[in-house]
Design a protein around this motif. Structure first.
Motif, PDB file in Angstrom:
ATOM      1  N   SER A 207       2.253 -22.514  24.396  1.00 48.10           N
ATOM      2  CA  SER A 207       2.764 -22.225  23.056  1.00 48.10           C
ATOM      3  C   SER A 207       4.108 -22.889  22.847  1.00 48.10           C
ATOM      4  N   GLU A 208       4.333 -23.348  21.636  1.00 49.44           N
ATOM      5  CA  GLU A 208       5.659 -23.789  21.217  1.00 49.44           C
ATOM      6  C   GLU A 208       6.272 -22.647  20.417  1.00 49.44           C
ATOM      7  N   VAL A 209       7.367 -22.095  20.906  1.00 51.47           N
ATOM      8  CA  VAL A 209       8.008 -20.973  20.228  1.00 51.47           C
ATOM      9  C   VAL A 209       8.862 -21.516  19.088  1.00 51.47           C
ATOM     10  N   LEU A 210       8.505 -21.149  17.866  1.00 50.77           N
ATOM     11  CA  LEU A 210       9.220 -21.612  16.685  1.00 50.77           C
ATOM     12  C   LEU A 210      10.301 -20.629  16.251  1.00 50.77           C
ATOM     13  N   ARG A 211      10.101 -19.354  16.574  1.00 56.30           N
ATOM     14  CA  ARG A 211      11.074 -18.333  16.193  1.00 56.30           C
ATOM     15  C   ARG A 211      10.889 -17.108  17.076  1.00 56.30           C
ATOM     16  N   LEU A 212      11.991 -16.586  17.594  1.00 60.59           N
ATOM     17  CA  LEU A 212      12.002 -15.323  18.343  1.00 60.59           C
ATOM     18  C   LEU A 212      13.355 -14.681  18.064  1.00 60.59           C
ATOM     19  N   GLU A 213      13.369 -13.692  17.170  1.00 60.25           N
ATOM     20  CA  GLU A 213      14.634 -13.139  16.714  1.00 60.25           C
ATOM     21  C   GLU A 213      14.438 -11.793  16.031  1.00 60.25           C
ATOM     22  N   ARG A 214      15.553 -11.151  15.720  1.00 57.96           N
ATOM     23  CA  ARG A 214      15.521  -9.928  14.907  1.00 57.96           C
ATOM     24  C   ARG A 214      15.422 -10.315  13.441  1.00 57.96           C
ATOM     25  N   THR A 215      14.712  -9.508  12.674  1.00 60.27           N
ATOM     26  CA  THR A 215      14.558  -9.782  11.252  1.00 60.27           C
ATOM     27  C   THR A 215      14.252  -8.471  10.536  1.00 60.27           C
ATOM     28  N   ALA A 216      14.061  -8.566   9.233  1.00 60.02           N
ATOM     29  CA  ALA A 216      13.633  -7.419   8.434  1.00 60.02           C
ATOM     30  C   ALA A 216      12.712  -7.933   7.348  1.00 60.02           C
ATOM     31  N   ASP A 217      11.655  -7.177   7.061  1.00 57.86           N
ATOM     32  CA  ASP A 217      10.693  -7.571   6.039  1.00 57.86           C
ATOM     33  C   ASP A 217      10.046  -6.295   5.523  1.00 57.86           C
ATOM     34  N   GLY A 218      10.282  -6.000   4.248  1.00 58.76           N
ATOM     35  CA  GLY A 218       9.803  -4.746   3.698  1.00 58.76           C
ATOM     36  C   GLY A 218       8.291  -4.617   3.694  1.00 58.76           C
ATOM     37  N   THR A 219       7.586  -5.738   3.421  1.00 60.25           N
ATOM     38  CA  THR A 219       6.123  -5.687   3.388  1.00 60.25           C
ATOM     39  C   THR A 219       5.559  -5.419   4.774  1.00 60.25           C
ATOM     40  N   VAL A 220       6.082  -6.141   5.765  1.00 62.44           N
ATOM     41  CA  VAL A 220       5.616  -5.941   7.143  1.00 62.44           C
ATOM     42  C   VAL A 220       5.958  -4.525   7.618  1.00 62.44           C
ATOM     43  N   ALA A 221       7.159  -4.065   7.281  1.00 60.44           N
ATOM     44  CA  ALA A 221       7.552  -2.710   7.672  1.00 60.44           C
ATOM     45  C   ALA A 221       6.570  -1.684   7.116  1.00 60.44           C
ATOM     46  N   GLY A 222       6.080  -1.929   5.894  1.00 62.21           N
ATOM     47  CA  GLY A 222       5.098  -1.027   5.307  1.00 62.21           C
ATOM     48  C   GLY A 222       3.808  -0.987   6.109  1.00 62.21           C
ATOM     49  N   HIS A 223       3.360  -2.150   6.584  1.00 66.91           N
ATOM     50  CA  HIS A 223       2.157  -2.196   7.420  1.00 66.91           C
ATOM     51  C   HIS A 223       2.343  -1.374   8.699  1.00 66.91           C
ATOM     52  N   LEU A 224       3.574  -1.382   9.209  1.00 69.60           N
ATOM     53  CA  LEU A 224       3.857  -0.689  10.465  1.00 69.60           C
ATOM     54  C   LEU A 224       4.272   0.762  10.261  1.00 69.60           C
ATOM     55  N   GLY A 225       4.281   1.212   9.015  1.00 69.17           N
ATOM     56  CA  GLY A 225       4.649   2.594   8.744  1.00 69.17           C
ATOM     57  C   GLY A 225       6.130   2.871   8.912  1.00 69.17           C
ATOM     58  N   LEU A 226       6.969   1.838   8.680  1.00 74.04           N
ATOM     59  CA  LEU A 226       8.418   1.962   8.858  1.00 74.04           C
ATOM     60  C   LEU A 226       9.121   1.916   7.502  1.00 74.04           C
ATOM     61  N   ILE A 227      10.381   2.296   7.470  1.00 74.82           N
ATOM     62  CA  ILE A 227      11.162   2.180   6.248  1.00 74.82           C
ATOM     63  C   ILE A 227      11.384   0.693   5.942  1.00 74.82           C
ATOM     64  N   PRO A 228      11.571   0.302   4.676  1.00 74.81           N
ATOM     65  CA  PRO A 228      11.609  -1.119   4.294  1.00 74.81           C
ATOM     66  C   PRO A 228      12.624  -1.970   5.049  1.00 74.81           C
ATOM     67  N   ASP A 229      13.789  -1.395   5.384  1.00 73.48           N
ATOM     68  CA  ASP A 229      14.813  -2.219   6.051  1.00 73.48           C
ATOM     69  C   ASP A 229      14.833  -1.994   7.560  1.00 73.48           C
ATOM     70  N   ALA A 230      13.769  -1.478   8.118  1.00 77.01           N
ATOM     71  CA  ALA A 230      13.718  -1.247   9.566  1.00 77.01           C
ATOM     72  C   ALA A 230      13.828  -2.579  10.303  1.00 77.01           C
ATOM     73  N   PRO A 231      14.629  -2.650  11.377  1.00 77.77           N
ATOM     74  CA  PRO A 231      14.744  -3.901  12.136  1.00 77.77           C
ATOM     75  C   PRO A 231      13.439  -4.219  12.873  1.00 77.77           C
ATOM     76  N   LEU A 232      13.086  -5.500  12.859  1.00 75.56           N
ATOM     77  CA  LEU A 232      11.858  -5.965  13.501  1.00 75.56           C
ATOM     78  C   LEU A 232      12.182  -7.112  14.456  1.00 75.56           C
ATOM     79  N   ILE A 233      11.295  -7.321  15.409  1.00 75.47           N
ATOM     80  CA  ILE A 233      11.312  -8.523  16.243  1.00 75.47           C
ATOM     81  C   ILE A 233      10.181  -9.416  15.771  1.00 75.47           C
ATOM     82  N   VAL A 234      10.488 -10.678  15.466  1.00 81.44           N
ATOM     83  CA  VAL A 234       9.457 -11.605  15.034  1.00 81.44           C
ATOM     84  C   VAL A 234       9.287 -12.693  16.090  1.00 81.44           C
ATOM     85  N   LEU A 235       8.029 -12.967  16.432  1.00 81.37           N
ATOM     86  CA  LEU A 235       7.682 -14.045  17.362  1.00 81.37           C
ATOM     87  C   LEU A 235       6.729 -14.988  16.633  1.00 81.37           C
ATOM     88  N   GLU A 236       7.199 -16.205  16.367  1.00 84.10           N
ATOM     89  CA  GLU A 236       6.369 -17.212  15.697  1.00 84.10           C
ATOM     90  C   GLU A 236       6.074 -18.328  16.687  1.00 84.10           C
TER      91      GLU A 236
END
Length: 266
Positions: free
Chosen positions: A112-141
């Motif tokens: 794999s070529e890692v394009l992104r590995l960092e902390r982020t926030a995403d309200g739509t994704v947080a909704g999928h995960l059952g979290l509050i909109p500004d919940a901190p997330l880890i994104v791996l692209e």
């Protein structure tokens, strides 16, 4: 340890003109045999060369090549010499799987070529995960490669409160689920996927080596640890390299078909 093919394995075998099997079918079978021994690694022979090697007509060669192309074993492009087709990857449906383990299990060299590995926030994704909109997330692209060729563009989001240790992982040649278990003590035990045809955007098409408006598959996955959502994943896979496989029986559950209006826009 790599086993070398025996001497002569790459060479053509005589066709049996007294066999009830048509010459083109015998030629097709022998070309497949030679491919499996590693012949034609650099280039696939032209029609004229095959007519000379096998002592058959151009019509016979073309029939065999037509079958090879139909099976995806040989790719013919206008203005270019024919070449071997890339291997199709099979993915099971209806069971928990890791693309990393599936590729390794099928003998495919993957990285794999890692394009992104960092902390982020995403309200739509947080909704999928059952979290509050500004919940901190880890994104791996990642850009997933199989046998050195692009296979999938993969973006996974996980709650930072459980996945923070993943920021120190090297995902060049390891699985997300493996690292999630080792570093975070979290094991994905199930989930849900939705698969649909998809037109990649310009960036995704460029990463995957696709032509303009060449379709692909989009996979949306919600992964759970027990009953807790711990992963939201969006994957775009090349349609010409990926095959979905389902096993069924008379006791299998029916497939639920989502109405078109309920499918979110990409």
């Amino acid at each position: 340890m790599t086993t070398e093919p025996p001497d002569g394995a790459h060479e053509p075998r005589p066709l049996d003109r007294h066999s009830p099997l048509p010459l083109w079918a015998q030629l097709f079978a022998d070309l497949r045999r030679r491919m499996e021994t590693g012949a034609f690694h650099e280039e696939f022979p032209a029609e004229h060369r095959l007519t000379v090697e096998y002592g058959v007509s151009r019509h016979t060669v073309r029939e065999a090549l037509r079958k090879l192309r139909a099976d995806g074993l040989v790719i013919a492009e206008r203005g270019r010499a024919s070449r071997l087709g890339t291997r199709h990857i099979q993915q099971p449906l209806g069971s928990l799987y890791s693309l990393f383990r599936e590729l390794e299990g099928q003998g495919v060299e993957q990285r794999s070529e890692v394009l992104r590995l960092e902390r982020t926030a995403d309200g739509t994704v947080a909704g999928h995960l059952g979290l509050i909109p500004d919940a901190p997330l880890i994104v791996l692209e990642r850009l997933r490669l199989a046998d050195g060729e692009p296979l999938a563009h993969d973006t996974a989001y996980l709650p930072a409160e459980v996945a923070e240790p993943l920021l120190d992982a090297d995902f060049g040649h390891t699985s997300l689920y493996g690292e999630l278990t080792r570093r975070c003590g979290v094991k994905v035990t199930g989930g849900r996927e939705r698969i649909h045809p998809f037109l990649p955007d310009i960036r995704q098409a460029w990463l995957l080596g696709l032509a303009d408006r060449e379709p692909a598959f989009a996979i949306e996955r919600l992964g759970r640890a027990a009953e807790r959502p711990v992963e939201w994943r969006e994957t775009v896979v090349r349609g010409d390299r990926f095959t979905f496989v389902a096993e069924w029986s008379d006791t299998s559950r029916a497939v639920a078909l989502a109405p078109r209006a309920s499918c979110p826009s990409s």
